[in-house]
Design a protein around this motif. Sequence first.
Motif, PDB file in Angstrom:
ATOM      1  N   SER A 131       0.862  -1.180   0.000  1.00  0.00           N
ATOM      2  CA  SER A 131       0.000   0.000   0.000  1.00  0.00           C
ATOM      3  C   SER A 131       0.899   1.230   0.000  1.00  0.00           C
ATOM      4  O   SER A 131       2.124   1.123   0.112  1.00  0.00           O
ATOM      5  N   HIS A 181      -4.153   0.505   3.108  1.00  0.00           N
ATOM      6  CA  HIS A 181      -3.899  -0.458   4.167  1.00  0.00           C
ATOM      7  C   HIS A 181      -5.228  -0.914   4.770  1.00  0.00           C
ATOM      8  O   HIS A 181      -5.493  -2.112   4.939  1.00  0.00           O
ATOM      9  N   HIS A 184       1.466  -6.774   5.338  1.00  0.00           N
ATOM     10  CA  HIS A 184       1.396  -5.443   4.751  1.00  0.00           C
ATOM     11  C   HIS A 184       2.801  -4.863   4.607  1.00  0.00           C
ATOM     12  O   HIS A 184       3.589  -4.859   5.557  1.00  0.00           O
ATOM     13  N   PRO A 205       4.348  -1.295   3.476  1.00  0.00           N
ATOM     14  CA  PRO A 205       4.054   0.082   3.063  1.00  0.00           C
ATOM     15  C   PRO A 205       5.165   0.690   2.211  1.00  0.00           C
ATOM     16  O   PRO A 205       6.349   0.424   2.431  1.00  0.00           O
TER      17      PRO A 205
END
Length: 326
Positions: A160, A168, A184, A186
Amino acid sequence: MLRGLSAGLLAPLGWPAASALAATGGGVYPNRPVRLVVPFAPGGATDTLGRLLGRAMESSLAQPMVVDNRVGAAGAIGATAVAKSPADGYSVLLGGVGTNIVLAYTQPSLPYDPVRDLMPVAYLCNVDYVLTVAAGSPYRSLDDLLTAARKRPRAVSYMSTGMLGPLHVALEYLSKRAGVSMVHVPYKGESPALADLLEGRIDVAVMTVPFTRPLVQDGRVRVLATISAERTASMPDVPTVAELGFAGYAVPIWNGLFVPAGTPAPVAERLHAAAATAIGAPAMRERMVALGVTPTGGTIAGYARFLQSERERWTAMIRDTGLMAG
């Protein structure tokens, strides 16, 4: 097609000439270049939109709009820079769901309050995001991806554009509904993530249609689904997540302009009128649609009401993901 843009937005706004020529610290506004803060990396879709919009607004403002990329913290760095700037109309934020809705609920140490510190100016557009994998990925469908994630918890990774930002939240919300756990990863924008996606260091990316489409055409990536409520006009064969077994799933992503709270109303109106003229021009609409962006519009008051409804929607979704701060 310019959905939601009222005819009144494009008509003369009718305030007194003296107000239209509002002075801020002496002189007519604007009497110097206006800074347009884009809170994501150069080369991504938000940056492309900001530069396109800035050029289009310059003729109405009779001053340059200088794009300033303030990158990091899912957009919070750029939004903070504008929120803490003088309320004179010379610092404008190209904000969106993350900077002006989501971060207030997910980041307890956010250095600004989107409602208290930023004032809405113009609702610009809705942006279509898609779930994208590399062309060589074994995942040929959303079901393939989620099946692998069920079999191997926290082995599948997704990208994300920032920790605790809207994308997210979008993928954690999907994970919750699908009963899976993914990792996840980033990034500061789409461009920085592309090499890792293509090299297989991340499995799936949440990217905009304008950024993704040339990569599809070049055969470098494959699109699994769109996270919007409806199929995107520029990728009509791509199903929505909702169509693929998650009824009601929709993560609207939008962009708009904001200025520091306390900016004089005539200055905000001047910026609003310039934005309305820009996105109301047929050539600009065509360019935006070609980029995978749907122009919107409306009044400043209407935009404020929209923001309130979005706060309610996102609060419920963030609470379901468990990402709610505090």
